[in-house]
Design an enzyme around this catalytic site. Structure first.
Site, mmCIF file in Angstrom:
data_model
loop_
_atom_site.group_PDB
_atom_site.id
_atom_site.type_symbol
_atom_site.label_atom_id
_atom_site.label_comp_id
_atom_site.label_asym_id
_atom_site.label_seq_id
_atom_site.Cartn_x
_atom_site.Cartn_y
_atom_site.Cartn_z
ATOM 1 N N TYR A 158 0.919 -1.184 0.108
ATOM 2 C CA TYR A 158 -0.013 0.326 -0.437
ATOM 3 C C TYR A 158 1.094 1.278 -0.065
ATOM 4 O O TYR A 158 0.476 2.520 -0.965
ATOM 5 C CB TYR A 158 -1.165 0.376 1.222
ATOM 6 C CG TYR A 158 -1.555 1.432 1.134
ATOM 7 C CD1 TYR A 158 -3.085 1.105 0.300
ATOM 8 C CD2 TYR A 158 -1.681 2.117 2.629
ATOM 9 C CE1 TYR A 158 -3.623 2.019 0.848
ATOM 10 C CE2 TYR A 158 -2.254 3.480 2.173
ATOM 11 C CZ TYR A 158 -3.657 3.573 1.748
ATOM 12 O OH TYR A 158 -4.887 4.702 1.778
ATOM 13 N N LYS A 162 0.589 4.019 -3.589
ATOM 14 C CA LYS A 162 0.710 6.060 -2.985
ATOM 15 C C LYS A 162 1.812 6.534 -3.193
ATOM 16 O O LYS A 162 1.741 7.604 -3.677
ATOM 17 C CB LYS A 162 0.372 5.792 -1.978
ATOM 18 C CG LYS A 162 -1.548 5.080 -1.077
ATOM 19 C CD LYS A 162 -2.132 5.442 -2.504
ATOM 20 C CE LYS A 162 -3.130 4.918 -2.125
ATOM 21 N NZ LYS A 162 -4.464 5.154 -3.215
#
Length: 265
Positions: A158, A162
């Site tokens: 994640y 990002k």
């Protein structure tokens, strides 16, 4: 009101959470919103609540054919695309807590997170630029994360995805400016915003309140953010008020990255 009057907008992952809040905020400001998601029931419910002329379209952000279909339908219906919000994203914990640290995460789980969070943003930017090019202007807003600015040991995929969204936003901004296009691209970096994405980690047991408090213990404002607060930044970034802003990153984190966490007195 009316800061986005008659603008044509696509919002991804808009069936719930931040995406639904963005769709509602855009509609309130006068935009015509295409609510998109792979959750057809949820997406249709959001679009129905907004009412005409807003509509739902199924969009799996991982599939280029879906992007071609949805962007093509948008341009066919309105003659242009003015705004894209790349909001759709996953944490990798949707089916429960699994290993996502850099030592134990599986390659399959790593790739699944990147397929949605990064490939989806790449495809969205690609097809939005092409749709916006005839008019020579537009706004792309990419939802990154506080996790894209710092390391997150238990959510390696994640955080990496990002961080890549943050960097790709700047690349898109520079590309469009270099092409002589007034197509702006900016990223927004929320920290803990209370959306359904958090539910697998918070649970619904008697310790839920304690878990919530623990997650925001190091946040100076000592609370979760609200989807509507992120949506307000999206409105700003998409509006003419931000006409001179591109390649920027807007952090909304309750003060978390301002420095050493401080307890409010």
């Amino acid at each position: 009101m009316g800061r986005l009057k008659d603008r044509i907008a696509i919002v991804t992952g808009a069936a719930r959470g931040i995406g639904a809040a963005v769709a509602a905020a855009f509609a309130a400001e006068g935009a015509i919103v295409w609510v998109t998601d792979i959750d057809e029931a949820g997406g249709r419910a959001v679009a129905a609540a907004l009412g005409a002329p807003h509509r739902f379209a199924r969009l799996d952000v991982r599939l280029e054919a879906d992007w071609e279909r949805v962007v093509g339908a948008t341009v066919a219906a309105h003659g242009r695309l003015d705004i894209l919000v790349n909001n759709a994203g996953i944490t990798g914990f949707e089916a429960g807590v699994v290993a996502h640290d850099p030592e134990h995460a599986s390659l399959e789980d790593w790739r699944a997170v990147h397929a949605t969070n990064l490939d989806g943003v790449f495809l969205g930017c690609k097809h939005a630029i092409r749709a916006m090019r005839p008019a020579g202007q537009g706004a792309i807003v990419n939802i990154s994360s506080r996790s894209g600015l710092v390391g997150i040991p238990a959510a390696a995929a994640y955080a990496a995805s990002k961080a890549a969204v943050r960097n790709h936003t700047k690349t898109v901004a520079l590309w469009c400016a270099g092409q002589g296009l007034a197509i702006r691209c900016n990223s927004i970096h929320p920290a803990a915003v209370l959306t359904p994405m958090w539910e697998p980690m918070l649970g619904d047991g008697p310790d839920r309140a304690a878990r919530m408090a623990a997650f925001v213990a190091d946040t100076p404002l000592r609370r979760f953010g609200r989807p509507e607060e992120v949506a307000a930044l999206c409105v700003l970034a998409a509006s003419d008020e931000a006409a001179y802003m591109t390649g920027a990153e807007l952090v909304i984190d309750g003060g978390l990255l301002a420095g050493t966490a401080a307890s409010p007195r």
